[in-house]
Structure formats: structure tokens, C-alpha cells
Design an enzyme around this catalytic site. Structure first.
Site, short mmCIF file in Angstrom:
data_model
loop_
_atom_site.label_atom_id
_atom_site.label_comp_id
_atom_site.label_asym_id
_atom_site.label_seq_id
_atom_site.Cartn_x
_atom_site.Cartn_y
_atom_site.Cartn_z
N TYR A 51 14.12 -2.25 -3.84
CA TYR A 51 13.15 -2.39 -4.93
C TYR A 51 11.87 -1.57 -4.79
O TYR A 51 11.40 -0.98 -5.76
CB TYR A 51 12.76 -3.86 -5.09
CG TYR A 51 11.60 -4.06 -6.04
CD1 TYR A 51 11.76 -3.86 -7.41
CD2 TYR A 51 10.33 -4.41 -5.57
CE1 TYR A 51 10.70 -4.01 -8.29
CE2 TYR A 51 9.27 -4.55 -6.45
CZ TYR A 51 9.45 -4.36 -7.80
OH TYR A 51 8.41 -4.50 -8.67
N ASN B 147 -0.64 1.09 5.51
CA ASN B 147 0.41 0.40 4.78
C ASN B 147 1.18 -0.44 5.80
O ASN B 147 1.75 0.11 6.75
CB ASN B 147 1.36 1.42 4.12
CG ASN B 147 2.58 0.78 3.49
OD1 ASN B 147 3.62 1.42 3.37
ND2 ASN B 147 2.49 -0.47 3.10
N GLY B 148 1.19 -1.75 5.59
CA GLY B 148 1.91 -2.62 6.53
C GLY B 148 1.12 -3.87 6.80
O GLY B 148 0.19 -4.21 6.05
N CYS C 270 0.79 -1.22 0.00
CA CYS C 270 0.00 0.00 0.00
C CYS C 270 0.82 1.28 0.00
O CYS C 270 1.99 1.26 0.36
CB CYS C 270 -0.89 0.06 1.24
SG CYS C 270 -2.09 -1.25 1.30
N GLY D 175 0.88 0.09 -4.98
CA GLY D 175 -0.34 -0.71 -4.96
C GLY D 175 -1.22 -0.35 -6.14
O GLY D 175 -1.42 0.83 -6.42
#
Ligand code: SF4
Length: 472
Positions: free
Chosen positions: A254, A112-113, A13, A39
Site C-alpha cells: 500500500y 522516516n521510521g 515520512c 506524509g
């Protein structure tokens, strides 16, 4: 790169929040477009305007959110979210921000996570009679928050209470009635930063958002910190939850955009240093360095600089078929690499080629690329990888869940090289990676490389051999 996404760790996310003196829905939309690489399954915006109003949809931000809907969403406080699921299925019900209504006012949350103890919390709450609509760990967070605010009547106190219950990785943006917050977990796994926009202040997963909005990056949010965004200031609320750091090394390798600055380190520079270090650790006699586009490009530039071997594009990527590769379902990930990459025969023919990429997860796509390069006439094909072998799952928000899927599971480097049909294969060392990032190893999560995690995870070794309670 999108082509080899089966080979790459996926984040789940991107989050954004803003408080401004003017309407924010367009700014949120552009922020989500900027964070799109984090995302692609769904996108959503929630704004405050005498209550919280939200729009959400499936797909890329510009597909999920219609221009008229964005225009009609009026408010000067808001949050946004783009999603790739690691927990919960890919459905509109799981799209965020999640909005709930309470006696205190509406709450909207974007996450996010990955919450490691989500299942346990959900089981306990279900036994107490709580009901859940989605399978997402983020819903647990919003429901806990809503329940706590009913008791405390104090958003900041309830955010602290929430943070002390959640175990795992979370960078969240949250609207509680007409107040906007961003919180980062006590180890700071996933990135989160704050900056200035033209009309106010904002928080975002990556600093590049502030460039897009014509604003200015200010700083990273500290692990365990709560920030409240106001049109005229960023208010910091410290907690005593953080006892260390564990930034995910894959953000630099990345995940993050090369033009983002994550926890004080510019991603592009880290990737170049990775390539330079890789050239020193894994040298090879060759004629040309070829990146796997786009993920291996900065690493390959560094490798070329340090080795003195010519850099050249040798594989041209078709940019318009990438959606196939970003669906989380495994069956949809498997597709024809030739559709995505075309070799430049004039560059590769009769050459000793070094293919450089950021990481190898499963090894299936790089194997096909090696064969494409060989079929284009390369004399030798060597593969160099800008991270160490991935040996263990991620529990903190990157989509690498089982040991069986990894090329490195049960294989030596030589065996992986044979599997991908390369003339030679070389990975960066853990030490080399840590040096290239430029932060102490103790400030990084390296769990999927070292099999020692910064948080207690059932069945795995803990880096600090401490229970989670020791971190709180
Ligand atoms: S286990 Fe690996 S991918 Fe997951 S947070 Fe740690 S370093 Fe990142």
C-alpha cells in the site's frame, strides 16, 4: 487510497537529500511533491550556504513552502522532508528537517521510521540534564549526533555511533555542516535509494523521485549502510551493523507509489501479482471486479487477469476532499464515505461484484463501501483483500498502534465478513504475499501479520528470538 485512509496503514515520512553543482532548493521541492503520499502534515527544506538555512510549514509541500521562500533558499547541498506523525504531535515544532547548531557546524536531520527505544534514551538523557524541545524521536537522534560530533570531530564515526544506539526503523537524510549523508537502519525497514540527478547525486525514500527530476535511479541503500552524496559521486561507507533484512511488506502492499522500485521489486508488478495470487487462493463466481480507488486498482487488475472476470471502475472518487482523511487524529478521520465515493449504478446494478482492496485495518470504511455498492443495486458484494489480516501493532513507523483497533482482533474471517456485511470475504495468505513480493520471507518484516517481529519489542515475540545486541 485517501478515501479509506482510516482503513489503511499510514507511513510517517518521506526523505530526500542532494549534492549538486547548482542550486538545489527547487529540486528538493519537486522531490517532496513526488513523495507527498508518504506524509501530508508538514514539509521542510534545509540547504547549506555558509551554514544551514531551513524553511518549514504545515500542510502539503506546496502549501507549506512558499515559492519566494524556495527561490531565496540558495545552496547546492540540501535535504527535505514530508511528515505524517506516528510519534510526536502534529505541530510546526515537530516539522522536519530538524536543525541544530554545534561547535562543529550546523546539523540538519530528516527521518522516516520509528525509534523503538526512543523513550528509554530520552529518559536516560533527561536524567543527565539534557533538554528536549519536541516530542519527536528524531530530535533524540539529532541531539545524540550533535553531542557525539563534539567528542569525535568526525561525522562518519559519529553516524556509526548513532546507528549503534538506535533500535528501530530509520531511513534518514542528514547534513552535517557542508556534508550530506543518508543512512538506513540495519534491517532496512523503510526504503531508501540513491540516484543521479542532472547536476549531481541524491538519495530518496522512493525511486520515483529520480523519474520526476529527470535523473536516474542507481540502487537501493543497503541495510546498515551510510552513503555520502557528493556532486560527482556517491560514497558508500559500510558498517558491520546489519545481520539480516526486514523490509516492511506494507511498502509494496500500500504505502509506496506503484511506479517506485523498492528493494529491487517494482511496486506495480508486486501488486498485480498479489491480485493474481488472490484470485487463485480466494476465487468467487462473479460478474465484475471493482477496485476500491485508488489503493486497490493494481491488485484488482491482477485479480481480473487471473480470474478472467471483467474489470471495471464502479466507484468514482472525489479527488478534492482527501485532506480530511490524512490527519492523524482519530476524530478527524471519521467522515462520510459518500462524500468521497460515488457508485456507477449502470456498472453495479444486478451484478455479482467483487470489491478488491489492498488491506483492511479497522473495517469501518469497507463496511460503508459494501453498503454503497449494495444500495447501487448490486446482487452480491464479495470483498477480496490483497494482504493477510492485520493482527498486531506496528512498532516500526506505520500508524497501527493498538490491537483493539483491528477488524481481525478476536474475530474469525467469517465474523469480519459479517461485520462488513459482505456476501463473502477472502484475504491473501502470508505465503501468497511473500511469493508475490518475490523476496525470501526472512528478508521481510511481517510482524503485524504473524505477531513475530524482527526486532526485540517488549511484550512481543521476536522472530529470531535474539536480543537487539545480537544484531549489532
Ligand atoms: S509490523 Fe507490519 S507495518 Fe510494521 S514494519 Fe513490520 S510489516 Fe511493516
Amino acid at each position: 487510497m485517501r478515501l479509506t485512509e482510516p482503513e489503511h496503514p499510514q507511513d510517517e515520512c518521506g526523505v530526500f537529500a542532494i549534492a549538486s553543482i547548482s542550486n538545489v532548493s527547487t529540486d528538493i521541492f519537486y522531490a517532496l511533491r513526488t513523495l507527498q503520499h508518504r506524509g501530508q502534515e508538514s514539509a521542510g527544506i534545509a540547504v547549506y550556504n555558509s551554514g544551514i538555512k531551513a524553511i518549514k510549514g504545515m500542510g502539503l509541500a506546496h502549501q507549506a513552502l512558499k515559492p519566494d521562500d524556495i527561490k531565496n533558499l540558495k545552496g547546492d547541498l540540501g535535504i527535505g522532508h514530508v511528515r505524517y506523525s506516528t510519534m510526536g504531535s502534529s505541530t510546526i515544532e515537530n516539522a522536519q528537517p530538524i536543525v541544530v547548531s554545534t561547535n562543529y557546524g550546523d546539523i540538519a536531520l530528516a527521518h522516516n521510521g520509528e525509534i523503538v527505544n526512543a523513550d528509554r534514551i530520552m529518559d536516560e538523557l533527561k536524567k543527565k540534564g539534557w533538554a528536549f524541545i519536541t516530542s519527536s524521536d528524531s530530535e533524540i537522534a539529532v541531539r545524540l549526533l550533535a553531542n557525539d560530533i563534539a567528542n569525535t570531530g568526525d561525522p562518519v564515526k559519529s553516524l556509526k555511533n548513532l546507528m549503534s544506539l538506535l533500535h528501530g526503523s530509520y531511513s534518514m537524510t542528514i547534513m552535517i555542516d557542508n556534508r550530506v549523508f543518508a543512512i538506513r537502519d540495519p534491517l532496512g525497514f523503510r526504503p531508501l535509494c540513491v540516484g543521479r540527478t542532472k547536476g549531481g547525486y541524491a538519495a530518496a525514500s522512493e525511486s520515483v523521485v529520480f523519474d520526476t527530476l529527470g535523473g536516474e535511479f542507481i540502487r537501493d541503500v543497503d541495510p546498515g549502510e551510510i552513503v555520502e552524496l557528493l556532486p560527482g559521486e556517491v560514497r558508500s561507507i559500510k558498517t558491520s551493523l546489519s545481520k539480516g533484512k526486514a523490509h516492511c511488506m506494507f511498502e509494496w502492499v500500500y504505502i509506496a507509489r506503484a511506479d517506485s522500485c523498492i528493494d529491487t521489486k517494482l511496486v506495480y508488478e508486486v501488486r498485480r501479482r498479489i491480485g493474481q495470487r488472490l484470485a487463485k487462493e480466494q476465487p468467487v463466481e462473479a460478474d465484475v471486479i471493482v477496485p476500491i480507488p485508488d489503493s486497490g486498482r493494481s491488485h484488482a487488475i491482477g485479480y481480473s487477469e487471473a480470474s478472467g472476470i471483467r474489470y471495471s471502475e464502479g466507484l468514482i472518487k472525489n479527488r478534492y476532499v482527501e485532506r480530511t482523511f490524512i490527519m492523524p487524529d482519530q476524530s478527524e478521520r471519521t467522515t462520510n464515505v459518500m462524500l468521497k465515493l460515488n457508485p456507477l449504478k449502470s456498472i453495479l446494478k444486478d451484478q455479482r461484484v467483487v470489491l478488491v482492496d489492498d488491506s483492511i485495518v479497522r473495517g469501518t470504511t469497507i463496511r460503508q463501501i459494501v453498503q454503497i455498492v449494495r444500495n447501487a443495486g448490486a446482487k452480491e458484494v464479495h470483498v477480496r483483500v490483497g494482504s493477510p489480516p492485520i493482527r498486531a501493532p506496528c512498532y516500526f513507523g506505520i500508524d497501527m498502534k493498538t490491537r483493539e483497533e483491528f477488524a481481525a482482533t478476536g474475530r474469525t474471517i467469517e465474523q469480519i465478513g459479517k461485520m462488513i456485511t459482505a456476501d463473502s470475504l477472502g484475504y491473501l495468505s502470508v505465503e501468497g504475499l511473500v511469493d508475490a513480493i518475490g523476496l525470501p520471507a526472512s528478508d521481510l518484516c511481517l510482524g503485524c501479520l504473524t505477531e513475530e517481529y524482527p526486532l526485540t519489542v517488549e511484550g512481543e515475540k521476536t522472530r529470531y528470538q535474539k536480543k537487539i545486541d545480537a544484531w549489532m
